[in-house]
Design an enzyme around this catalytic site. Sequence first.
Site, PDB file in Angstrom:
ATOM      1  N   PHE A 141     -13.886   2.980   3.922  1.00  0.00           N
ATOM      2  CA  PHE A 141     -12.911   2.238   3.125  1.00  0.00           C
ATOM      3  C   PHE A 141     -12.540   3.056   1.890  1.00  0.00           C
ATOM      4  CE2 PHE A 141     -11.180  -1.002   0.349  1.00  0.00           C
ATOM      5  CZ  PHE A 141     -10.398  -1.721   1.240  1.00  0.00           C
ATOM      6  N   VAL A 142     -11.256   3.273   1.705  1.00  0.00           N
ATOM      7  CA  VAL A 142     -10.795   4.104   0.591  1.00  0.00           C
ATOM      8  C   VAL A 142      -9.809   3.354  -0.301  1.00  0.00           C
ATOM      9  CG1 VAL A 142     -11.152   6.335   1.723  1.00  0.00           C
ATOM     10  CG2 VAL A 142      -8.994   5.109   2.082  1.00  0.00           C
ATOM     11  N   LYS A 193      -7.513   6.830   9.972  1.00  0.00           N
ATOM     12  CA  LYS A 193      -8.972   6.831  10.098  1.00  0.00           C
ATOM     13  C   LYS A 193      -9.384   7.326  11.479  1.00  0.00           C
ATOM     14  CE  LYS A 193      -9.910   3.208   6.774  1.00  0.00           C
ATOM     15  NZ  LYS A 193     -10.531   1.907   6.502  1.00  0.00           N
ATOM     16  N   ASP A 253      -5.651  -0.275  -1.986  1.00  0.00           N
ATOM     17  CA  ASP A 253      -6.329  -1.205  -2.882  1.00  0.00           C
ATOM     18  C   ASP A 253      -7.627  -1.747  -2.310  1.00  0.00           C
ATOM     19  OD1 ASP A 253      -4.982  -2.879  -0.853  1.00  0.00           O
ATOM     20  OD2 ASP A 253      -5.740  -4.533  -2.077  1.00  0.00           O
ATOM     21  N   GLY A 291       0.782  -1.239   0.000  1.00  0.00           N
ATOM     22  CA  GLY A 291       0.000   0.000   0.000  1.00  0.00           C
ATOM     23  C   GLY A 291       0.810   1.284   0.000  1.00  0.00           C
ATOM     24  N   ASP A 305      -5.403   2.091  10.382  1.00  0.00           N
ATOM     25  CA  ASP A 305      -6.808   1.697  10.530  1.00  0.00           C
ATOM     26  C   ASP A 305      -7.022   1.148  11.942  1.00  0.00           C
ATOM     27  OD1 ASP A 305      -9.413   0.938  10.096  1.00  0.00           O
ATOM     28  OD2 ASP A 305      -8.953  -0.695   8.730  1.00  0.00           O
TER      29      ASP A 305
HETATM   30  P1  IMP Z   1      -4.471  -1.840  10.331  1.00  0.00           P
HETATM   31  O1  IMP Z   1      -3.479  -2.928  10.666  1.00  0.00           O
HETATM   32  O2  IMP Z   1      -5.877  -2.225  10.664  1.00  0.00           O
HETATM   33  O3  IMP Z   1      -4.087  -0.497  10.897  1.00  0.00           O
HETATM   34  O4  IMP Z   1      -4.514  -1.734   8.772  1.00  0.00           O
HETATM   35  C1  IMP Z   1      -3.467  -1.239   8.070  1.00  0.00           C
HETATM   36  C2  IMP Z   1      -3.428  -1.839   6.678  1.00  0.00           C
HETATM   37  O5  IMP Z   1      -4.718  -2.258   6.205  1.00  0.00           O
HETATM   38  C3  IMP Z   1      -2.954  -0.775   5.740  1.00  0.00           C
HETATM   39  O6  IMP Z   1      -1.568  -0.907   5.535  1.00  0.00           O
HETATM   40  C4  IMP Z   1      -3.739  -1.053   4.477  1.00  0.00           C
HETATM   41  O7  IMP Z   1      -2.997  -1.895   3.642  1.00  0.00           O
HETATM   42  C5  IMP Z   1      -4.972  -1.781   4.909  1.00  0.00           C
HETATM   43  N1  IMP Z   1      -6.152  -0.879   4.954  1.00  0.00           N
HETATM   44  C6  IMP Z   1      -6.762  -0.379   6.050  1.00  0.00           C
HETATM   45  N2  IMP Z   1      -7.784   0.413   5.736  1.00  0.00           N
HETATM   46  C7  IMP Z   1      -7.837   0.429   4.380  1.00  0.00           C
HETATM   47  C8  IMP Z   1      -8.694   1.108   3.428  1.00  0.00           C
HETATM   48  O8  IMP Z   1      -9.602   1.870   3.750  1.00  0.00           O
HETATM   49  N3  IMP Z   1      -8.428   0.862   2.114  1.00  0.00           N
HETATM   50  C9  IMP Z   1      -7.423   0.046   1.686  1.00  0.00           C
HETATM   51  N4  IMP Z   1      -6.601  -0.582   2.550  1.00  0.00           N
HETATM   52  C10 IMP Z   1      -6.805  -0.395   3.890  1.00  0.00           C
HETATM   53 MG    MG Z   2      -0.867  -2.099   3.726  1.00  0.00          MG
END
Ligand code: IMP
Ligand code: MG
Length: 181
Positions: free
Chosen positions: A155-156, A134, A162, A47, A106
């Site tokens: 979700f973006v 977020k 992606d 990402g 996230d």
């Molecule tokens: P976390 O571990 O929940 O903080 O998520 C982080 C990872 O989830 C990021 O590096 C993204 O790859 C993916 N992710 C989280 N939210 C989104 C979104 O809204 N769109 C696309 N990928 C996301």
């Molecule tokens: Mg990622």
Amino acid sequence: MLTDIETVLIPRQRIAHRLKELSAQIARDLDDLPDEAEIVLVPILTGSIIFLADLIRQLPQKIRIEVVTVAGYPGKSMTSRGPQIIGALPDDLKDKHVLIVDDILDSGGTLRLIREKLASRQPKSLRACVLLRKQRQSALDTPCEYVGFDIPDVFVVGYGLDYNNYYRNLPDIGTLRKEAL
Ligand code: IMP
Ligand code: MG
């Protein structure tokens, strides 16, 4: 592909403008390090690729890049099943100044995991930078030194982010139409 986008949340011009500010702030902080400091950026794949490409070209310092691959969204998923590190982590980080780079904060699970793993390599300093954060409690509770934009808990896709591994090449950041999911 563009017709799959419901709303553009952050157009490319705003991303570019904010990136100038953010990279200037990071460059200033890196400038404060002693001359002999070794700087390593650790982007989290996949990402962060576009963000990374734009960010590093605005950092004048001598930096190394060591990637980490994390998978958290198997298949057509919009909720992480918990981050999983794929392959090896960089191991030569002792006494280096490390900056983790990710696309979005996230749940915070990814950043917490990577920070903990890299901290065990005894870097001299360890910071993190995300393009998006977020507005949810777990994200706000996750330590992160540099944040590009705070966005609603939606979700973006685009600019590296992606859905099912698509849409990373969109220059803007936006939400997807239900029909595209
Ligand atoms: P976390 O571990 O929940 O903080 O998520 C982080 C990872 O989830 C990021 O590096 C993204 O790859 C993916 N992710 C989280 N939210 C989104 C979104 O809204 N769109 C696309 N990928 C996301
Ligand atoms: Mg990622």
